[in-house]
Design an enzyme around this catalytic site. Structure first.
Site, PDB file in Angstrom:
ATOM      1  N   CYS A  65     -17.066 -75.660  41.472  1.00  0.00           N
ATOM      2  CA  CYS A  65     -16.509 -75.867  42.812  1.00  0.00           C
ATOM      3  C   CYS A  65     -15.279 -76.763  42.772  1.00  0.00           C
ATOM      4  O   CYS A  65     -14.365 -76.616  43.589  1.00  0.00           O
ATOM      5  CB  CYS A  65     -17.566 -76.425  43.761  1.00  0.00           C
ATOM      6  SG  CYS A  65     -18.333 -77.966  43.202  1.00  0.00           S
ATOM      7  N   HIS A 346     -20.418 -81.856  45.796  1.00  0.00           N
ATOM      8  CA  HIS A 346     -19.869 -80.521  45.951  1.00  0.00           C
ATOM      9  C   HIS A 346     -18.441 -80.616  46.479  1.00  0.00           C
ATOM     10  O   HIS A 346     -18.139 -81.446  47.348  1.00  0.00           O
ATOM     11  CB  HIS A 346     -20.733 -79.706  46.920  1.00  0.00           C
ATOM     12  CG  HIS A 346     -20.272 -78.299  47.114  1.00  0.00           C
ATOM     13  ND1 HIS A 346     -20.195 -77.395  46.077  1.00  0.00           N
ATOM     14  CD2 HIS A 346     -19.847 -77.639  48.235  1.00  0.00           C
ATOM     15  CE1 HIS A 346     -19.763 -76.228  46.545  1.00  0.00           C
ATOM     16  NE2 HIS A 346     -19.534 -76.355  47.851  1.00  0.00           N
TER      17      HIS A 346
END
EC number: 3.4.19.12
Length: 394
Positions: A65, A346
Site C-alpha cells: 500500500c 495502512h
C-alpha cells in the site's frame, strides 16, 4: 542538530564544464507513435465525455500500500503524467544508467495503464515492483515500508535513467565562498545541473540555503544544497492542533549549535558555538512536504497523530524565501496518508485529478470520489503541492 531536510549533496564542479557535458540528441521515436496515438485518442475522448480517466486502482501485492499510495500521487502530477503518456521520456532514456532504463520504462507503462484503463478496473504493479526492487533491494519482499523513503528512491531512480548528462564532468575543489550569496547560489545550481539534469529534477528539485553564524567572530558561512523534499518537524502544542505554517516556521527557526554539536568556524579555526538557519533559495515546481510523524527512538518507535491543518490552495511561502520573492504560492493536489501505528498501518492517497479537478480517495484497488473538505486529516503524511504559476519560480 535537526535532521530535517533531504539534500542531494553536490559534487565538485568541472574546470571546463562545456567540454565534458554532453546532451542526448532530441531524436524522434517512430516505434512509440502507435502507443502515443492510442493514449492521445483515449485522453481526447474523455474530454468530450463524462468518463474521467486516471481513476484506476492498484492491486495490493502484499503490504504494498505504501507503493500504491505514492504511485497514485505521482500519477496525478500533471507534468510527470504527460511526460509518460506522451512518451516524451523515450528520447531521454540514458542507456548508461545502472538499471539501463528498465525502471523508467515500467513506471511509464504503469502510468499509461492507469490513464487508459476503465475507472472500475484495477491494475497490477508487479512488473514495476520487480524493477524498483532491482534498483533498491530494500524493497525486495513484502514488508511494509515507509512511503517517503520509497518516494526518494523512486524519484532518484527515474531521474538517473533520464538524466540528460551522459558524461559527468570532473570534480574541482574551487571554493565559492568569496562570492556574494546570490551569485554563489547560482554557481552552485549550475554545478548541480552540470551533473544532474532531467525532466524529473526539473519538476521536483529546489535549492535550500543554510546559514551558519559564529557567536565568537560573527562570521556567517552559507551553503546551497539541492533538495527533493522537505521534512518538517511537528511542533508540540497543548491543544493538539497545529498548522502547516507552524511546521515550516519550526523548520526555518534559528537553531543554536553548542556542546557536542559545535561546528568549526572557518575564520576562528576552532569549534565554536554557532546558530544555524534554513531558508528556501529556489522554489521547485512540485514541492513535497514530509510531516515527521515517526520518531526513531532507541527502544521503540512512535508516531505523532497531531492534526496538522494545511491549505488546499494559496499556500504562500514568501516568508521562508532567502531573498526577495514576488510569488511563491502553491496549490495542493495530492496527499499520501498513513493510518494506524508503527506496529501496523495502512497507506492511502487523496488526489485531485488534473483533468476534472475533483478529489478521489485511492485505497489500493478501490477508488472513490470524496469531498475536498475531507482531505485534511491527522493521517496526512506527505503533501504534494504544485507551484501556482511556472513563471513564479525564483
Amino acid at each position: 542538530m535537526r535532521d530535517s531536510y533531504t539534500v542531494t549533496l553536490p559534487e565538485e564542479p568541472p574546470a571546463l564544464p562545456d567540454l565534458h557535458k554532453e546532451l542526448r540528441p532530441r531524436t524522434s521515436m517512430p516505434g512509440s507513435l502507435l502507443v502515443s496515438t492510442f493514449v492521445g485518442l483515449v485522453l481526447n475522448k474523455t474530454k468530450s465525455s463524462k468518463v474521467v480517466q486516471g481513476l484506476t486502482g492498484l492491486r495490493n501485492l502484499g503490504n504494498t500500500c505504501f507503493m500504491n499510495s505514492i504511485l497514485q500521487c505521482l500519477s496525478n502530477t500533471k507534468e510527470l503524467r504527460d511526460y509518460c503518456l506522451q512518451n516524451q521520456y523515450l528520447r531521454d532514456l540514458n542507456n548508461n544508467s545502472r538499471m539501463r532504463t528498465a525502471l523508467m520504462s515500467e513506471f511509464a507503462k504503469l502510468i499509461q495503464l492507469l490513464w487508459t484503463s476503465s475507472p472500475n478496473d484495477s491494475v497490477s504493479p508487479s512488473e514495476f515492483k520487480t524493477q524498483i526492487q532491482r534498483y533498491a533491494p530494500r524493497f525486495v519482499g513484502y514488508n511494509q515500508q515507509d512511503a517517503q523513503e520509497f518516494l526518494r528512491f523512486l524519484l532518484d531512480g527515474l531521474h538517473g535513467e533520464v538524466n540528460r548528462v551522459l558524461v559527468r564532468p570532473r570534480a574541482n575543489a574551487d571554493t565559492l565562498d568569496h562570492l556574494p550569496d546570490d551569485e554563489k547560489s547560482r554557481q552552485m545550481w549550475r554545478r548541480y545541473q552540470e551533473r544532474e539534469d532531467s525532466r524529473v529534477s526539473d519538476l521536483f528539485v529546489g535549492q535550500l540555503k543554510s546559514s551558519l553564524t559564529c557567536s565568537e567572530c560573527g562570521y556567517c558561512s552559507t551553503a546551497f544544497d539541492p533538495f527533493w523534499d522537505l521534512s518538517l518537524p511537528i511542533p508540540k502544542k497543548g491543544y493538539g492542533e497545529v498548522t502547516l505554517m507552524d511546521c515550516l516556521r519550526l523548520f526555518t527557526k534559528e537553531d543554536v549549535l553548542d556542546g557536542d554539536e559545535k561546528p568549526t568556524c572557518c575564520r576562528c579555526k576552532a569549534r565554536t558555538r554557532c546558530t544555524k538557519k534554513f531558508s528556501i533559495q529556489k522554489f521547485p515546481k512540485i514541492l513535497v512536504l514530509h510531516l515527521k510523524r515517526f520518531s526513531e527512538a532507541r527502544i521503540r518507535a512512535s508516531k505523532l497523530t497531531t492534526f496538522v491543518n494545511f491549505p488546499l490552495k494559496d499556500l504562500d511561502l514568501r516568508e521562508f524565501a532567502s531573498q526577495s520573492c514576488n510569488h511563491a504560492v502553491y496549490n495542493l493536489y495530492a496527499v499520501s496518508n498513513h493510518s494506524g501505528t508503527t506496529m501496523g498501518g495502512h497507506y492511502t492517497a487523496y488526489c485531485k485529478s488534473p483533468i476534472s479537478s475533483e478529489w478521489h480517495s485511492f485505497n489500493d484497488s478501490r477508488v472513490t470520489p470524496m469531498s475536498s473538505s475531507h482531505v485534511r486529516s491527522s493521517d496526512a503524511y506527505l503533501l504534494f503541492y504544485e507551484l501556482a504559476s511556472p513563471s513564479s519560480r525564483m
